[in-house]
Design an enzyme around this catalytic site. Structure first.
Site, PDB file in Angstrom:
ATOM      1  N   ARG A 185     -16.349 -36.320  38.661  1.00 23.70           N
ATOM      2  CA  ARG A 185     -16.760 -36.820  37.328  1.00 23.70           C
ATOM      3  C   ARG A 185     -17.068 -35.693  36.353  1.00 23.70           C
ATOM      4  NH1 ARG A 185     -19.806 -40.568  40.377  1.00 23.70           N
ATOM      5  NH2 ARG A 185     -18.613 -42.479  40.650  1.00 23.70           N
ATOM      6  N   LYS A 221      -8.707 -29.494  24.079  1.00 22.55           N
ATOM      7  CA  LYS A 221      -7.685 -30.487  24.462  1.00 22.55           C
ATOM      8  C   LYS A 221      -7.127 -30.075  25.813  1.00 22.55           C
ATOM      9  CE  LYS A 221      -6.032 -31.838  19.849  1.00 22.55           C
ATOM     10  NZ  LYS A 221      -4.877 -31.819  18.925  1.00 22.55           N
ATOM     11  N   GLU A 277       2.138 -18.724  15.945  1.00 23.11           N
ATOM     12  CA  GLU A 277       0.846 -19.440  15.776  1.00 23.11           C
ATOM     13  C   GLU A 277      -0.172 -18.543  15.074  1.00 23.11           C
ATOM     14  OE1 GLU A 277       0.605 -22.627  16.437  1.00 23.11           O
ATOM     15  OE2 GLU A 277       2.019 -23.083  18.053  1.00 23.11           O
ATOM     16  N   LYS A 327      -9.612 -20.716  14.729  1.00 23.58           N
ATOM     17  CA  LYS A 327      -9.341 -21.996  15.410  1.00 23.58           C
ATOM     18  C   LYS A 327     -10.654 -22.614  15.884  1.00 23.58           C
ATOM     19  CE  LYS A 327      -6.999 -24.988  18.349  1.00 23.58           C
ATOM     20  NZ  LYS A 327      -5.991 -25.303  19.316  1.00 23.58           N
ATOM     21  N   GLU A 332     -10.049 -34.239  15.214  1.00 22.04           N
ATOM     22  CA  GLU A 332      -8.872 -34.237  14.334  1.00 22.04           C
ATOM     23  C   GLU A 332      -8.853 -35.397  13.347  1.00 22.04           C
ATOM     24  OE1 GLU A 332      -5.471 -32.679  16.427  1.00 22.04           O
ATOM     25  OE2 GLU A 332      -4.129 -33.439  14.890  1.00 22.04           O
ATOM     26  N   ARG A 347      -8.805 -30.345  11.080  1.00 22.26           N
ATOM     27  CA  ARG A 347      -8.025 -29.874  12.241  1.00 22.26           C
ATOM     28  C   ARG A 347      -6.534 -30.170  12.102  1.00 22.26           C
ATOM     29  NH1 ARG A 347      -9.859 -30.216  18.654  1.00 22.26           N
ATOM     30  NH2 ARG A 347      -8.138 -28.981  19.431  1.00 22.26           N
ATOM     31  N   ASN A 375      -1.565 -28.310  12.246  1.00 24.97           N
ATOM     32  CA  ASN A 375      -0.213 -28.813  12.514  1.00 24.97           C
ATOM     33  C   ASN A 375       0.828 -28.246  11.556  1.00 24.97           C
ATOM     34  OD1 ASN A 375      -0.866 -30.474  14.714  1.00 24.97           O
ATOM     35  ND2 ASN A 375      -1.696 -32.009  13.304  1.00 24.97           N
ATOM     36  N   HIS A 417       4.438 -27.974  12.464  1.00 25.13           N
ATOM     37  CA  HIS A 417       4.624 -28.653  13.739  1.00 25.13           C
ATOM     38  C   HIS A 417       5.408 -29.960  13.652  1.00 25.13           C
ATOM     39  CE1 HIS A 417       2.051 -25.579  15.295  1.00 25.13           C
ATOM     40  NE2 HIS A 417       2.051 -26.095  16.487  1.00 25.13           N
ATOM     41  N   HIS A 446       8.256 -30.195  16.278  1.00 23.75           N
ATOM     42  CA  HIS A 446       8.370 -31.222  17.322  1.00 23.75           C
ATOM     43  C   HIS A 446       9.731 -31.913  17.252  1.00 23.75           C
ATOM     44  CE1 HIS A 446       3.708 -31.412  17.428  1.00 23.75           C
ATOM     45  NE2 HIS A 446       4.176 -30.519  18.267  1.00 23.75           N
ATOM     46  N   HIS A 472       8.391 -23.251  21.863  1.00 22.41           N
ATOM     47  CA  HIS A 472       7.553 -23.925  20.875  1.00 22.41           C
ATOM     48  C   HIS A 472       7.300 -23.042  19.653  1.00 22.41           C
ATOM     49  CE1 HIS A 472       4.415 -26.441  19.234  1.00 22.41           C
ATOM     50  NE2 HIS A 472       3.568 -25.429  19.274  1.00 22.41           N
TER      51      HIS A 472
HETATM   52  N1  LIG Z   1      -4.528 -27.605  24.587  1.00 23.18           N
HETATM   53  C1  LIG Z   1      -4.033 -27.259  23.429  1.00 23.18           C
HETATM   54  O1  LIG Z   1      -4.681 -27.359  22.381  1.00 23.18           O
HETATM   55  C2  LIG Z   1      -2.650 -26.677  23.376  1.00 23.18           C
HETATM   56  C3  LIG Z   1      -2.169 -26.066  22.205  1.00 23.18           C
HETATM   57  C4  LIG Z   1      -0.912 -25.500  22.224  1.00 23.18           C
HETATM   58  C5  LIG Z   1      -0.136 -25.554  23.379  1.00 23.18           C
HETATM   59  N2  LIG Z   1      -0.619 -26.169  24.490  1.00 23.18           N
HETATM   60  C6  LIG Z   1       0.173 -26.233  25.731  1.00 23.18           C
HETATM   61  O2  LIG Z   1       0.362 -24.910  26.205  1.00 23.18           O
HETATM   62  C7  LIG Z   1       1.548 -24.874  27.004  1.00 23.18           C
HETATM   63  C8  LIG Z   1       2.303 -23.616  26.671  1.00 23.18           C
HETATM   64  O3  LIG Z   1       1.492 -22.534  26.983  1.00 23.18           O
HETATM   65  P1  LIG Z   1       1.954 -21.013  26.885  1.00 23.18           P
HETATM   66  O4  LIG Z   1       2.906 -20.843  25.799  1.00 23.18           O
HETATM   67  O5  LIG Z   1       0.730 -20.200  26.933  1.00 23.18           O
HETATM   68  O6  LIG Z   1       2.863 -20.848  28.144  1.00 23.18           O
HETATM   69  P2  LIG Z   1       2.779 -20.923  29.747  1.00 23.18           P
HETATM   70  O7  LIG Z   1       1.455 -21.258  30.275  1.00 23.18           O
HETATM   71  O8  LIG Z   1       3.925 -21.757  30.140  1.00 23.18           O
HETATM   72  O9  LIG Z   1       3.156 -19.428  30.111  1.00 23.18           O
HETATM   73  C9  LIG Z   1       4.434 -18.950  29.751  1.00 23.18           C
HETATM   74  C10 LIG Z   1       5.063 -18.103  30.838  1.00 23.18           C
HETATM   75  O10 LIG Z   1       4.437 -16.833  30.846  1.00 23.18           O
HETATM   76  C11 LIG Z   1       3.914 -16.526  32.140  1.00 23.18           C
HETATM   77  N3  LIG Z   1       2.744 -15.712  31.882  1.00 23.18           N
HETATM   78  C12 LIG Z   1       1.540 -16.117  31.417  1.00 23.18           C
HETATM   79  N4  LIG Z   1       0.763 -15.058  31.174  1.00 23.18           N
HETATM   80  C13 LIG Z   1       1.462 -13.964  31.504  1.00 23.18           C
HETATM   81  C14 LIG Z   1       1.193 -12.563  31.459  1.00 23.18           C
HETATM   82  N5  LIG Z   1       0.045 -12.080  30.982  1.00 23.18           N
HETATM   83  N6  LIG Z   1       2.143 -11.725  31.890  1.00 23.18           N
HETATM   84  C15 LIG Z   1       3.331 -12.191  32.358  1.00 23.18           C
HETATM   85  N7  LIG Z   1       3.668 -13.487  32.388  1.00 23.18           N
HETATM   86  C16 LIG Z   1       2.725 -14.365  31.971  1.00 23.18           C
HETATM   87  C17 LIG Z   1       3.707 -17.857  32.799  1.00 23.18           C
HETATM   88  O11 LIG Z   1       3.739 -17.763  34.207  1.00 23.18           O
HETATM   89  C18 LIG Z   1       4.886 -18.655  32.248  1.00 23.18           C
HETATM   90  O12 LIG Z   1       6.040 -18.367  32.969  1.00 23.18           O
HETATM   91  C19 LIG Z   1       2.302 -26.150  26.720  1.00 23.18           C
HETATM   92  O13 LIG Z   1       2.239 -26.993  27.847  1.00 23.18           O
HETATM   93  C20 LIG Z   1       1.558 -26.788  25.540  1.00 23.18           C
HETATM   94  O14 LIG Z   1       1.559 -28.190  25.582  1.00 23.18           O
HETATM   95  C21 LIG Z   1      -1.851 -26.716  24.507  1.00 23.18           C
HETATM   96 ZN   LIG Z   2       1.727 -25.071  18.319  1.00 21.33          ZN
END
Ligand SMILES: NC(=O)c1ccc[n+]([C@@H]2O[C@H](COP(=O)([O-])OP(=O)(O)OC[C@H]3O[C@@H](n4cnc5c(N)ncnc54)[C@H](O)[C@@H]3O)[C@@H](O)[C@H]2O)c1
Ligand SMILES: [Zn+2]
Length: 362
Positions: A97, A119, A161, A219, A229, A233, A237, A240, A244, A257
């Site tokens: 929980r 999120k 970003e 942020k 949001e 917030r 976007n 975006h 998307h 992305h």
């Molecule tokens: N929660 C939120 O507010 C929010 C906002 C934006 C995106 N997201 C989510 O984030 C995800 C994308 O995250 P991301 O772009 O950070 O990518 P990711 O977590 O997929 O990482 C990208 C790649 O880089 C590798 N990697 C990570 N750190 C590394 C490092 N220091 N050195 C070498 N390799 C490394 C990972 O293993 C992976 O292969 C999506 O699923 C998206 O939906 C969430």
């Molecule tokens: Zn984004």
């Protein structure tokens, strides 16, 4: 609300106040080299990818936590990119929980965006982040030195970003970030063989830390003022809506992305020009031109035809996908229009109008 720690070097992560006995570390497989920093902690490695961002991974992590004796007072750390932090935050939020958690984001995108804001969630079939919660981590430890191993395209996705955030809030930092990442792009092109991440970190770690820290704080500030949001917030976007749509149409071809956001921001700026221009839609503002130039300088695609994956696409092709956006309310959509740096508006516009403009812009 969470605390942001900024640690310039990886070694400083050892300063995090943690109880070895009750802390459980969830770490992305690609970051095994960080094990030595968290020696003595119970550590679980996972292969985290978008296809593994599903509920069965949450169950698997929970099962391993249970077997390792994690109780209701345990603390969970997620170390990795946005996928790792999204999954870890969600698992911690529902495990017994809810237990406390913290993040060490390791991609630029997660340091300035994904790990901040609370999120957390996973995908369901092809729908992104359908199962999730809004729940804040206790802290986020941001360490730019971690980025030295980050592949070039992942790094650039994060730059989009960073620029988005500074377009919203800070002219000086926008200029600073464009200068920094342009220099990195030039050096990377000149020094064949040296990794992009290494060049980006070694260029000037103080400036990089300053840029990332500032962006993360912006942020964080927005989230504090509008966690759910309802208003401000939504500005995050920017770029975006069309990003998307690009991802929807080209997701299977591996469009990143951040690259989609880069092109999406330019489309949003063009729509802003169109709306300002008495709807003749012919004038491109100096802001839009500057944005296009700056994105190119840092190595991001600005126009659809500049990216090998989207080169066949036209803005008009994206209009239908826009109407399926999560942000659509009835016949209208909230759309973020940049008219300049620190001059960005959240407007409500009819979907038909967006479609008509997209057709005119082609
Ligand atoms: N929660 C939120 O507010 C929010 C906002 C934006 C995106 N997201 C989510 O984030 C995800 C994308 O995250 P991301 O772009 O950070 O990518 P990711 O977590 O997929 O990482 C990208 C790649 O880089 C590798 N990697 C990570 N750190 C590394 C490092 N220091 N050195 C070498 N390799 C490394 C990972 O293993 C992976 O292969 C999506 O699923 C998206 O939906 C969430
Ligand atoms: Zn984004």
């Amino acid at each position: 609300m969470n605390k942001i720690h900024i640690y310039k070097s990886i070694k400083q992560l050892q300063n995090l106040p943690l109880e070895k006995e009750s802390t459980f570390v969830i770490i992305d497989n690609n970051l095994k080299h960080l094990h030595s920093i968290f020696k003595g902690f119970k550590t679980f490695c996972f292969e985290f990818s978008e296809s593994k961002k599903i509920f069965s991974t949450v169950e698997e992590i929970a099962r391993q936590l249970l077997e390792a004796g994690a109780d209701r007072n345990c603390f969970i750390i997620g170390i990795g990119g946005g996928i790792t932090t999204d999954i870890t935050g969600f698992t911690a939020s529902i495990y017994k929980r809810g237990v406390k958690f913290g993040f060490v984001p390791t991609t630029l995108l997660s340091q300035v965006d994904a790990s901040i804001g609370g999120k957390n969630g996973v995908n369901l079939n092809s729908y992104k982040n359908i199962l999730g919660v809004i729940n804040q981590p206790l802290w986020i430890a941001i360490c730019p030195e971690l980025l030295q191993t980050l592949p070039e395209e992942e790094f650039k996705a994060g730059i989009a970003e960073v620029l988005k955030t500074f377009i919203l809030f800070d002219k000086d930092y926008y200029t600073k970030a464009v200068e920094y990442f342009s220099k990195v792009a030039q050096k990377y092109a000149a020094q064949e063989g040296k990794e992009y991440g290494t060049i980006a970190v070694e260029e000037d770690i103080d400036t990089l830390t300053d840029i990332i820290g500032k962006c993360a704080q912006y942020k964080c500030g927005v989230v504090k003022r509008d966690e759910f949001e309802k208003g401000e917030r939504r500005l995050l976007n920017l770029g975006h809506t069309f990003a998307h749509a690009i991802e929807k149409l080209k997701g299977d071809s591996g469009i990143m992305h951040g690259h989609a956001v880069s092109m999406g921001m330019v489309i949003a700026a063009k729509i802003g020009d169109y709306l300002k221009d008495g709807e003749s839609g012919t004038q491109q503002s100096s802001f839009t031109q500057m944005l296009i130039d700056d994105l190119r300088k840092v190595g991001l695609p600005a126009l659809l035809e500049e990216c090998p994956i989207t080169k066949e696409l036209k803005i008009s092709h994206l209009a239908d996908a826009v109407s399926k956006d999560k942000k659509v309310q009835g016949k209208n959509i909230h759309f973020i229009v940049p008219n300049g740096i620190e001059n960005v508006k959240d407007i409500t516009i009819e979907l038909d109008k967006i479609k008509q403009i997209a057709n005119d812009l082609r």
